[in-house]
Scaffold this motif. Structure first.
Motif, PDB file in Angstrom:
ATOM      1  N   MET A   1     -35.407 -16.029 -21.638  1.00 46.90           N
ATOM      2  CA  MET A   1     -34.050 -15.599 -22.005  1.00 46.90           C
ATOM      3  C   MET A   1     -33.427 -16.527 -23.047  1.00 46.90           C
ATOM      4  SD  MET A   1     -32.346 -14.002 -18.541  1.00 46.90           S
ATOM      5  CE  MET A   1     -30.805 -14.718 -18.958  1.00 46.90           C
ATOM      6  N   LEU A   2     -33.724 -17.813 -22.971  1.00 48.12           N
ATOM      7  CA  LEU A   2     -33.199 -18.752 -23.961  1.00 48.12           C
ATOM      8  C   LEU A   2     -33.775 -18.501 -25.344  1.00 48.12           C
ATOM      9  CD1 LEU A   2     -33.161 -22.162 -22.042  1.00 48.12           C
ATOM     10  CD2 LEU A   2     -31.188 -20.884 -22.890  1.00 48.12           C
ATOM     11  N   ASN A   3     -35.026 -18.054 -25.392  1.00 54.07           N
ATOM     12  CA  ASN A   3     -35.718 -17.898 -26.664  1.00 54.07           C
ATOM     13  C   ASN A   3     -35.746 -16.467 -27.195  1.00 54.07           C
ATOM     14  OD1 ASN A   3     -36.405 -20.655 -26.873  1.00 54.07           O
ATOM     15  ND2 ASN A   3     -38.050 -20.340 -25.396  1.00 54.07           N
ATOM     16  N   SER A   4     -35.364 -15.502 -26.399  1.00 63.24           N
ATOM     17  CA  SER A   4     -35.419 -14.109 -26.831  1.00 63.24           C
ATOM     18  C   SER A   4     -34.059 -13.442 -26.689  1.00 63.24           C
ATOM     19  CB  SER A   4     -36.458 -13.344 -26.002  1.00 63.24           C
ATOM     20  OG  SER A   4     -36.372 -11.969 -26.290  1.00 63.24           O
ATOM     21  N   LYS A   5     -33.436 -13.206 -27.819  1.00 61.89           N
ATOM     22  CA  LYS A   5     -32.128 -12.533 -27.806  1.00 61.89           C
ATOM     23  C   LYS A   5     -32.262 -11.135 -27.211  1.00 61.89           C
ATOM     24  CE  LYS A   5     -28.347 -11.153 -30.910  1.00 61.89           C
ATOM     25  NZ  LYS A   5     -27.639 -10.593 -29.826  1.00 61.89           N
ATOM     26  N   PHE A   6     -33.364 -10.445 -27.501  1.00 57.37           N
ATOM     27  CA  PHE A   6     -33.580  -9.096 -26.990  1.00 57.37           C
ATOM     28  C   PHE A   6     -33.591  -9.083 -25.455  1.00 57.37           C
ATOM     29  CE2 PHE A   6     -36.541  -5.891 -25.344  1.00 57.37           C
ATOM     30  CZ  PHE A   6     -35.870  -4.740 -25.739  1.00 57.37           C
ATOM     31  N   ILE A   7     -34.352  -9.985 -24.852  1.00 56.44           N
ATOM     32  CA  ILE A   7     -34.438 -10.042 -23.387  1.00 56.44           C
ATOM     33  C   ILE A   7     -33.095 -10.463 -22.800  1.00 56.44           C
ATOM     34  CG2 ILE A   7     -35.534 -11.193 -21.415  1.00 56.44           C
ATOM     35  CD1 ILE A   7     -37.367  -9.198 -22.786  1.00 56.44           C
ATOM     36  N   LYS A   8     -32.455 -11.443 -23.418  1.00 55.21           N
ATOM     37  CA  LYS A   8     -31.148 -11.897 -22.938  1.00 55.21           C
ATOM     38  C   LYS A   8     -30.137 -10.758 -22.977  1.00 55.21           C
ATOM     39  CE  LYS A   8     -27.743 -15.522 -23.519  1.00 55.21           C
ATOM     40  NZ  LYS A   8     -27.363 -16.726 -24.241  1.00 55.21           N
ATOM     41  N   ASP A   9     -30.097 -10.018 -24.074  1.00 52.84           N
ATOM     42  CA  ASP A   9     -29.178  -8.885 -24.194  1.00 52.84           C
ATOM     43  C   ASP A   9     -29.508  -7.782 -23.195  1.00 52.84           C
ATOM     44  OD1 ASP A   9     -27.859 -10.203 -26.218  1.00 52.84           O
ATOM     45  OD2 ASP A   9     -28.761  -9.026 -27.837  1.00 52.84           O
ATOM     46  N   LEU A  10     -30.791  -7.618 -22.916  1.00 47.51           N
ATOM     47  CA  LEU A  10     -31.228  -6.603 -21.972  1.00 47.51           C
ATOM     48  C   LEU A  10     -30.787  -6.934 -20.550  1.00 47.51           C
ATOM     49  CD1 LEU A  10     -32.968  -4.001 -21.937  1.00 47.51           C
ATOM     50  CD2 LEU A  10     -34.920  -5.465 -21.381  1.00 47.51           C
ATOM     51  N   VAL A  11     -30.820  -8.220 -20.201  1.00 51.23           N
ATOM     52  CA  VAL A  11     -30.551  -8.643 -18.830  1.00 51.23           C
ATOM     53  C   VAL A  11     -29.087  -9.010 -18.607  1.00 51.23           C
ATOM     54  CG1 VAL A  11     -31.122 -10.382 -17.093  1.00 51.23           C
ATOM     55  CG2 VAL A  11     -32.922  -9.402 -18.496  1.00 51.23           C
ATOM     56  N   GLN A  12     -28.462  -9.685 -19.571  1.00 47.40           N
ATOM     57  CA  GLN A  12     -27.099 -10.164 -19.393  1.00 47.40           C
ATOM     58  C   GLN A  12     -26.092  -9.238 -20.045  1.00 47.40           C
ATOM     59  OE1 GLN A  12     -26.796 -14.147 -20.931  1.00 47.40           O
ATOM     60  NE2 GLN A  12     -26.939 -15.011 -18.893  1.00 47.40           N
ATOM     61  N   ASP A  13     -24.944  -9.088 -19.368  1.00 53.09           N
ATOM     62  CA  ASP A  13     -23.831  -8.370 -19.959  1.00 53.09           C
ATOM     63  C   ASP A  13     -23.158  -9.257 -20.999  1.00 53.09           C
ATOM     64  OD1 ASP A  13     -24.073  -6.035 -18.497  1.00 53.09           O
ATOM     65  OD2 ASP A  13     -22.795  -6.759 -16.874  1.00 53.09           O
ATOM     66  N   LYS A  14     -22.315  -8.655 -21.790  1.00 51.09           N
ATOM     67  CA  LYS A  14     -21.537  -9.386 -22.792  1.00 51.09           C
ATOM     68  C   LYS A  14     -20.162  -9.695 -22.202  1.00 51.09           C
ATOM     69  CE  LYS A  14     -24.381  -8.623 -26.342  1.00 51.09           C
ATOM     70  NZ  LYS A  14     -25.613  -8.564 -25.597  1.00 51.09           N
ATOM     71  N   PRO A  15     -19.523 -10.769 -22.671  1.00 53.47           N
ATOM     72  CA  PRO A  15     -18.139 -11.015 -22.251  1.00 53.47           C
ATOM     73  C   PRO A  15     -17.250  -9.859 -22.721  1.00 53.47           C
ATOM     74  CG  PRO A  15     -19.014 -12.881 -23.488  1.00 53.47           C
ATOM     75  CD  PRO A  15     -20.016 -11.780 -23.585  1.00 53.47           C
ATOM     76  N   GLU A  16     -16.231  -9.555 -21.949  1.00 54.66           N
ATOM     77  CA  GLU A  16     -15.320  -8.452 -22.285  1.00 54.66           C
ATOM     78  C   GLU A  16     -13.896  -8.981 -22.393  1.00 54.66           C
ATOM     79  OE1 GLU A  16     -15.776  -4.935 -22.335  1.00 54.66           O
ATOM     80  OE2 GLU A  16     -17.874  -4.824 -21.719  1.00 54.66           O
TER      81      GLU A  16
ATOM     82  N   ALA B   1      -7.631 -13.210 -22.297  1.00 56.82           N
ATOM     83  CA  ALA B   1      -8.255 -13.167 -20.968  1.00 56.82           C
ATOM     84  C   ALA B   1      -9.600 -12.492 -21.147  1.00 56.82           C
ATOM     85  CB  ALA B   1      -7.392 -12.389 -19.979  1.00 56.82           C
ATOM     86  N   MET B   2     -10.649 -13.185 -20.699  1.00 60.79           N
ATOM     87  CA  MET B   2     -12.016 -12.689 -20.868  1.00 60.79           C
ATOM     88  C   MET B   2     -12.701 -12.552 -19.526  1.00 60.79           C
ATOM     89  SD  MET B   2     -12.691 -12.423 -24.193  1.00 60.79           S
ATOM     90  CE  MET B   2     -14.458 -12.366 -24.209  1.00 60.79           C
ATOM     91  N   PHE B   3     -13.458 -11.473 -19.376  1.00 56.21           N
ATOM     92  CA  PHE B   3     -14.373 -11.332 -18.253  1.00 56.21           C
ATOM     93  C   PHE B   3     -15.694 -11.904 -18.745  1.00 56.21           C
ATOM     94  CE2 PHE B   3     -17.344  -8.901 -15.524  1.00 56.21           C
ATOM     95  CZ  PHE B   3     -16.852  -9.313 -14.296  1.00 56.21           C
ATOM     96  N   GLU B   4     -16.067 -13.066 -18.227  1.00 57.24           N
ATOM     97  CA  GLU B   4     -17.222 -13.810 -18.723  1.00 57.24           C
ATOM     98  C   GLU B   4     -18.526 -13.257 -18.156  1.00 57.24           C
ATOM     99  OE1 GLU B   4     -16.720 -15.750 -21.110  1.00 57.24           O
ATOM    100  OE2 GLU B   4     -14.665 -16.432 -20.934  1.00 57.24           O
ATOM    101  N   ILE B   5     -19.642 -13.649 -18.749  1.00 58.01           N
ATOM    102  CA  ILE B   5     -20.942 -13.143 -18.323  1.00 58.01           C
ATOM    103  C   ILE B   5     -21.320 -13.627 -16.928  1.00 58.01           C
ATOM    104  CG2 ILE B   5     -21.828 -12.816 -20.646  1.00 58.01           C
ATOM    105  CD1 ILE B   5     -23.437 -15.399 -20.303  1.00 58.01           C
ATOM    106  N   ASP B   6     -20.669 -14.699 -16.455  1.00 59.78           N
ATOM    107  CA  ASP B   6     -20.971 -15.193 -15.112  1.00 59.78           C
ATOM    108  C   ASP B   6     -20.100 -14.541 -14.048  1.00 59.78           C
ATOM    109  OD1 ASP B   6     -18.505 -16.408 -15.497  1.00 59.78           O
ATOM    110  OD2 ASP B   6     -19.205 -18.432 -15.039  1.00 59.78           O
ATOM    111  N   GLY B   7     -19.277 -13.558 -14.442  1.00 62.06           N
ATOM    112  CA  GLY B   7     -18.450 -12.848 -13.482  1.00 62.06           C
ATOM    113  C   GLY B   7     -17.087 -13.455 -13.273  1.00 62.06           C
ATOM    114  N   SER B   8     -16.720 -14.458 -14.056  1.00 63.05           N
ATOM    115  CA  SER B   8     -15.409 -15.086 -13.908  1.00 63.05           C
ATOM    116  C   SER B   8     -14.448 -14.523 -14.947  1.00 63.05           C
ATOM    117  CB  SER B   8     -15.529 -16.602 -14.067  1.00 63.05           C
ATOM    118  OG  SER B   8     -15.939 -16.920 -15.379  1.00 63.05           O
ATOM    119  N   ILE B   9     -13.168 -14.726 -14.679  1.00 66.13           N
ATOM    120  CA  ILE B   9     -12.135 -14.382 -15.654  1.00 66.13           C
ATOM    121  C   ILE B   9     -11.571 -15.693 -16.175  1.00 66.13           C
ATOM    122  CG2 ILE B   9      -9.875 -13.340 -16.034  1.00 66.13           C
ATOM    123  CD1 ILE B   9     -10.515 -11.312 -13.868  1.00 66.13           C
ATOM    124  N   SER B  10     -11.691 -15.917 -17.475  1.00 70.90           N
ATOM    125  CA  SER B  10     -11.093 -17.104 -18.077  1.00 70.90           C
ATOM    126  C   SER B  10      -9.858 -16.660 -18.850  1.00 70.90           C
ATOM    127  CB  SER B  10     -12.087 -17.832 -18.980  1.00 70.90           C
ATOM    128  OG  SER B  10     -12.531 -16.997 -20.014  1.00 70.90           O
TER     129      SER B  10
END
Length: 171
Positions: free
Chosen positions: A80-95, A136-145
């Motif tokens: 996931m650290l080395n592949s943007k494609f896999i990271k994007d596939l698995v992780q959501d984006k901040p909203e 206010a952001m919904f972060e990829i780790d599920g938190s609201i900052s």
């Protein structure tokens, strides 16, 4: 086939399945679990145990499965650290939830975040009114900052965890 190699292959298959299942069902973070989440995890772990070790219920079989899971997790994180494609596939984006006091209702609805949950997160960050929220952001780790636009309001580093399970959010 070597019985321990069979355990490794089964464990890796279960790991991959769980990554896909968590992505599909939207679970972002498991640090704060409600009762239903705990029950689900216990039942899933029990249901996949035999899939990983088969008929080998020995100590060495269990340790082999655990080592395989630790190794595949380490490898997966490196991928996931080395592949943007896999990271994007698995992780959501901040909203973005709020920007310059403007609430993004579509984002809140999409994520299943109620206005009460957003207000609670704001209070935890020392912000009382939406108009005082710069971002206010919904972060990829599920938190609201939350960053306030008011210099007089205290900024905190505390993040509120929100969890998505089957389309709903739980505290």
């Amino acid at each position: 086939m070597n019985p321990y190699l069979d355990i490794v292959i089964r464990s890796v298959a279960v790991y991959v399945f769980m990554v896909i299942a968590l992505r599909i069902f939207g679970k972002k973070e498991l640090s704060q679990l409600n009762t239903a989440d705990v029950i689900l995890i216990l039942l899933i772990s029990n249901s996949v145990q035999n899939a990983m070790v088969g008929t080998n219920s020995s100590l060495l079989g269990g340790i082999t499965a655990a080592i395989a899971l630790f190794i595949i997790n380490m490898i997966f994180k490196k991928i996931m650290l080395n592949s943007k494609f896999i990271k994007d596939l698995v992780q959501d984006k901040p909203e973005i939830l709020v920007h310059n006091g403007k609430i993004y209702f579509k984002s809140l609805a999409k994520l299943g975040i109620t206005s009460e949950e957003l207000q609670e997160a704001m209070r935890e960050h020392g912000v009382e009114f939406y108009k005082d929220v710069k971002l206010a952001m919904f972060e990829i780790d599920g938190s609201i900052s939350i960053i306030s636009g008011n210099d007089h309001l205290k900024q905190t580093h505390h993040k509120r965890k929100i969890h998505k399970t089957l389309g709903t959010l739980n505290n």
